[in-house]
Design an enzyme around this catalytic site. Structure first.
Site, short mmCIF file in Angstrom:
data_model
loop_
_atom_site.label_atom_id
_atom_site.label_comp_id
_atom_site.label_asym_id
_atom_site.label_seq_id
_atom_site.Cartn_x
_atom_site.Cartn_y
_atom_site.Cartn_z
N TYR A 147 0.82 -1.20 0.00
CA TYR A 147 0.00 0.00 0.00
C TYR A 147 0.87 1.27 0.00
CZ TYR A 147 -4.70 -1.90 0.90
OH TYR A 147 -5.92 -2.51 0.81
N LYS A 174 3.18 -15.46 1.90
CA LYS A 174 3.33 -16.16 0.61
C LYS A 174 4.82 -16.49 0.45
CE LYS A 174 1.62 -17.71 -3.30
NZ LYS A 174 0.73 -18.90 -3.35
N ASP A 176 -3.09 -18.26 0.05
CA ASP A 176 -4.12 -18.96 -0.75
C ASP A 176 -4.77 -20.06 0.09
OD1 ASP A 176 -1.66 -20.26 -0.83
OD2 ASP A 176 -1.82 -20.88 -2.93
N ASP A 205 -6.38 -7.04 4.20
CA ASP A 205 -7.52 -6.36 3.59
C ASP A 205 -8.45 -7.40 2.97
OD1 ASP A 205 -9.06 -4.20 2.50
OD2 ASP A 205 -8.12 -4.58 0.56
N ASP A 219 -12.32 -9.03 4.60
CA ASP A 219 -13.61 -9.02 3.89
C ASP A 219 -14.18 -10.44 3.85
OD1 ASP A 219 -13.47 -6.26 3.29
OD2 ASP A 219 -14.35 -6.60 1.30
C1 IPM Z 1 -10.33 -1.22 4.32
C2 IPM Z 1 -10.60 -0.55 3.01
C3 IPM Z 1 -9.44 0.39 2.68
C4 IPM Z 1 -8.17 -0.45 2.59
C5 IPM Z 1 -9.63 1.27 1.42
C6 IPM Z 1 -10.89 2.10 1.49
C7 IPM Z 1 -8.43 2.15 1.18
O1 IPM Z 1 -10.80 -1.52 2.02
O2 IPM Z 1 -10.16 -0.52 5.33
O3 IPM Z 1 -10.30 -2.46 4.37
O4 IPM Z 1 -7.90 -1.04 1.54
O5 IPM Z 1 -7.45 -0.52 3.58
MG MG Z 2 -10.94 -3.50 2.74
#
Ligand code: IPM
Ligand code: MG
Length: 360
Positions: free
Chosen positions: A141, A192, A224, A248, A252
């Site tokens: 990032y 990885k 993975d 990240d 999710d």
């Molecule tokens: C998160 C979001 C952020 C990230 C974005 C909005 C920059 O997806 O906090 O998980 O990738 O960190």
């Molecule tokens: Mg995110």
């Protein structure tokens, strides 16, 4: 002492969900349980539109001066075309970086009331209580060089750099080991290392830190395989520590184990436990402005804020219990709604939590 809390509503559903968290904090203030000064500032696309930058100096100064910051979400399709440095996400990334909040704690807890909301079988997720510790201020990032260049033959080439220095790995691993020590003493480091040198170093540093935590069992998984295992049998995990980008993605994924991404809070902490708190979901442009977003991830982020940065674990417990009671009473926003429950909107869900908080 009066705590200084800064709210950063941001874009999309951000203002709607932050308003509900504010209601909860205000309720605690009027009860005399919380002594806080609550301010608001602009960030993200909202700030780009109003001030020409996604992180105005004034917002950054207020954030630095605050004891804790609660953020909604940033981004949206209306800023897709703007110059890269003005993109809403850049504001958030710079804020994380300027505040030095390198340790991002993302708990994924399957509420018993919502077991039926997950797409996975109830027996796979019932009782799930997992913590992802994501490195937040380094890795791909932030690595340089980055950009899009044109090669001699005229082709465009995009490039980013995945880089970690050993102290960056060490400090986030320590946070993860400390968390694991307070939980069931199992830590899985995700990398990885079969392909990336950075991961080879990550694994090596994790092993070195492990020597200081002989009571914690450390294992390693390739990312993975970790994604596959999280869906196959998520309860095998207790604490996971990983890089910025892997964290990240996996967080999710983990959110859907719990039924909805609208339920997952997060805390991003610096070395002194000053923190930036945000729900892990984004701005949800598809439902923004409709008043139907689930505010619980934001309210739970406020609870994490009281626990980790303001030293008020009892109040944090009370908010978490109030969320549980609102769910017990059957209130559900559309993302977690099922036939036998009561469909509510964002404001009604906030009211249900305040009601549960004040009626005990
Ligand atoms: C998160 C979001 C952020 C990230 C974005 C909005 C920059 O997806 O906090 O998980 O990738 O960190
Ligand atoms: Mg995110």
């Amino acid at each position: 002492m009066t705590s200084r809390i800064l709210l950063l509503p941001g874009d999309g559903i951000g203002p709607e969900i932050i308003a509900q968290a504010r209601k909860v904090l205000d309720a605690l203030c009027s009860q005399g349980a919380l002594d806080a000064r609550i301010d608001e500032a602009s960030i993200g696309g909202d700030a780009t539109d109003r001030f020409g930058t996604p992180l105005p100096d004034e917002t950054l100064e207020s954030a630095k001066a605050a004891d804790a910051i609660l953020l909604g979400a940033v981004g949206g399709p209306q800023w897709d075309g703007v110059e890269r440095s003005l993109r809403p996400e850049r504001g958030l990334l710079r804020l994380r970086s300027e505040l030095g909040v390198f340790a991002n704690l993302r708990p994924a807890i399957a509420y018993p009331q919502l077991v039926g909301s997950s797409t996975l079988k109830p027996e796979v997720i019932r009782g799930l209580d997992l913590l992802i510790v994501r490195e937040l201020t380094g890795g791909i990032y932030f690595g340089d060089p980055r950009g899009i260049r044109t090669l001699d033959d005229g082709r465009r080439q995009g490039f980013n750099t995945l880089v970690y220095a050993e102290d960056e790995i060490e400090r986030v691993c320590r946070v993860a080991f400390e968390s694991a020590r307070r939980r069931s003493k199992r830590l899985c480091s995700v990398d990885k290392a079969n392909v990336l040198e950075v991961s080879e170093l990550w694994r090596d540093v994790a092993e070195t830190v492990a020597k200081d935590y002989p009571d914690v069992f450390l294992s390693h998984l390739y990312v993975d395989n970790a994604a596959m295992q999280l869906v196959r049998d998520p309860k095998q995990f207790d604490v996971i520590v990983t890089t910025n980008m892997f964290g990240d993605i996996l967080s999710d994924l983990a959110s859907m184990l719990t039924g909805s991404i609208g339920m997952l809070p997060s805390a991003s902490l610096d070395a002194k436990a000053k923190g930036l708190y945000e729900p892990i979901h984004g701005t949800a442009p598809d439902i923004a402005g409709q008043g139907v977003a689930n505010p619980l991830a934001t309210i739970l982020s406020a609870a994490m804020m009281l626990r980790h940065s303001l030293g008020l674990p009892d109040l944090s417990d009370r908010i978490e219990a109030a969320v549980g009671r609102a769910l017990d009473r059957g209130f559900r926003t559309p993302d977690i709604h099922s036939p036998e429950t009561t469909l509510v909107d964002t404001v009604q869900m906030g009211d249900a939590v305040v009601d549960a908080l004040t009626s005990n």
